[in-house]
Design a protein around this motif. Sequence first.
Motif, mmCIF file in Angstrom:
data_model
loop_
_atom_site.group_PDB
_atom_site.id
_atom_site.type_symbol
_atom_site.label_atom_id
_atom_site.label_comp_id
_atom_site.label_asym_id
_atom_site.label_seq_id
_atom_site.Cartn_x
_atom_site.Cartn_y
_atom_site.Cartn_z
ATOM 1 N N GLN A 11 0.855 -1.180 0.000
ATOM 2 C CA GLN A 11 0.000 0.000 0.000
ATOM 3 C C GLN A 11 0.900 1.242 0.000
ATOM 4 N N GLU A 16 2.097 1.067 -6.662
ATOM 5 C CA GLU A 16 0.802 1.748 -6.479
ATOM 6 C C GLU A 16 0.890 3.214 -6.923
ATOM 7 N N ARG A 37 -6.449 -3.448 -4.532
ATOM 8 C CA ARG A 37 -5.119 -3.830 -4.046
ATOM 9 C C ARG A 37 -5.076 -5.349 -3.911
#
Length: 312
Positions: A11, A16, A37
């Motif tokens: 994360q 990302e 995710r």
Amino acid sequence: MRLLGLACGQQEGSAEVLLKAALTAAAREGTAVEMVRLTDLSLVTAATADARDDAAWFCDQLLDADGVIVSSPTYTRSAPGALKLLIDRAFGPRTDVVFVREALARREHGRAEQEETRSPLGLDTAPDPRVLKPRVAGFIAVGGCPSPHWRTLTLPTLHALAFPLHMAVADQMEVPTPGGLGGIATDPVAVARAERLGGAVARQLGLPHDEVRFLGEPGTCPMCHLDLIVLRGDHAECGTCGAEGRFVVVDGAVRVDFSPTGTASSVHTLTELDAHYRELLGTAALEPDPQEIDKHAAAFRDSVRVLRPPRP
Ligand SMILES: Cc1cc2nc3c(=O)[nH]c(=O)nc-3n(C[C@H](O)[C@H](O)[C@H](O)COP(=O)(O)O)c2cc1C
């Protein structure tokens, strides 16, 4: 048009960050964007078969979308195993365009003739027509090692998500990332490249497969545009998509020539997906009798002690 992102790293990590750069650029083109995710998904193996499995949920999200951008870190020269597990759990024959096309045709034929038509390859549970909708894909690979040979298998692994659904790949990129969570955000060139990728995917959503233009670096293979080449016997084979070529030496440098017949064996073509289906039909017809298998397999059944981790 709906574009789905799949972030396969930590994360707020570098994969990302680049995915968000690509999706934000896609949104500027007027596309609705969302992301999943990988680390939020519960994916089961045989040992945890009674746990919740989100693979079917993810598959549903993808089938609702007109395109996907997958952004992945590199783990041990390839994509994370969890991504391969997701692909194995969510996809397979039920998301293969030829299997689904054939199953739908069989169902129509069965209805017209009022007879039950069973699939010879066991795809009898409601084929999903959404599989046949055109889709566009984009791939992003990041790695912590500056040397490219530490990232060799990452983009090839991502392609496994695209070809059974006959998605057209519009762009792909591979970059080394500096250390630190989300460290790639400090690299404006990489961020701009991801934005370009997002635009390339967004602008082509909804186009039929063969009208989608690949806007990334050309690469060695004219089909998947990657450089993973296998020496198979006396010919060259694209390790990512299976296109067949010939090694040639021009001015002392090795090159691979791909003819139209060779490129037809790429898994990115309907010709090859069709041939694969027919080959499996042939294999199914030759399947040995279960009693015969049992007779021969009995000798192996308890031949080696199996270790299992203790469970509470
Ligand atoms: C288990 C593991 C294996 C890794 N192996 C490689 C590798 O083979 N090649 C490479 O370039 N980077 C490798 N890395 C570094 C990651 O690709 C890099 O840290 C990346 O930024 C992680 O993505 P994220 O920040 O989005 O989570 C590895 C990292 C981990 C945790």
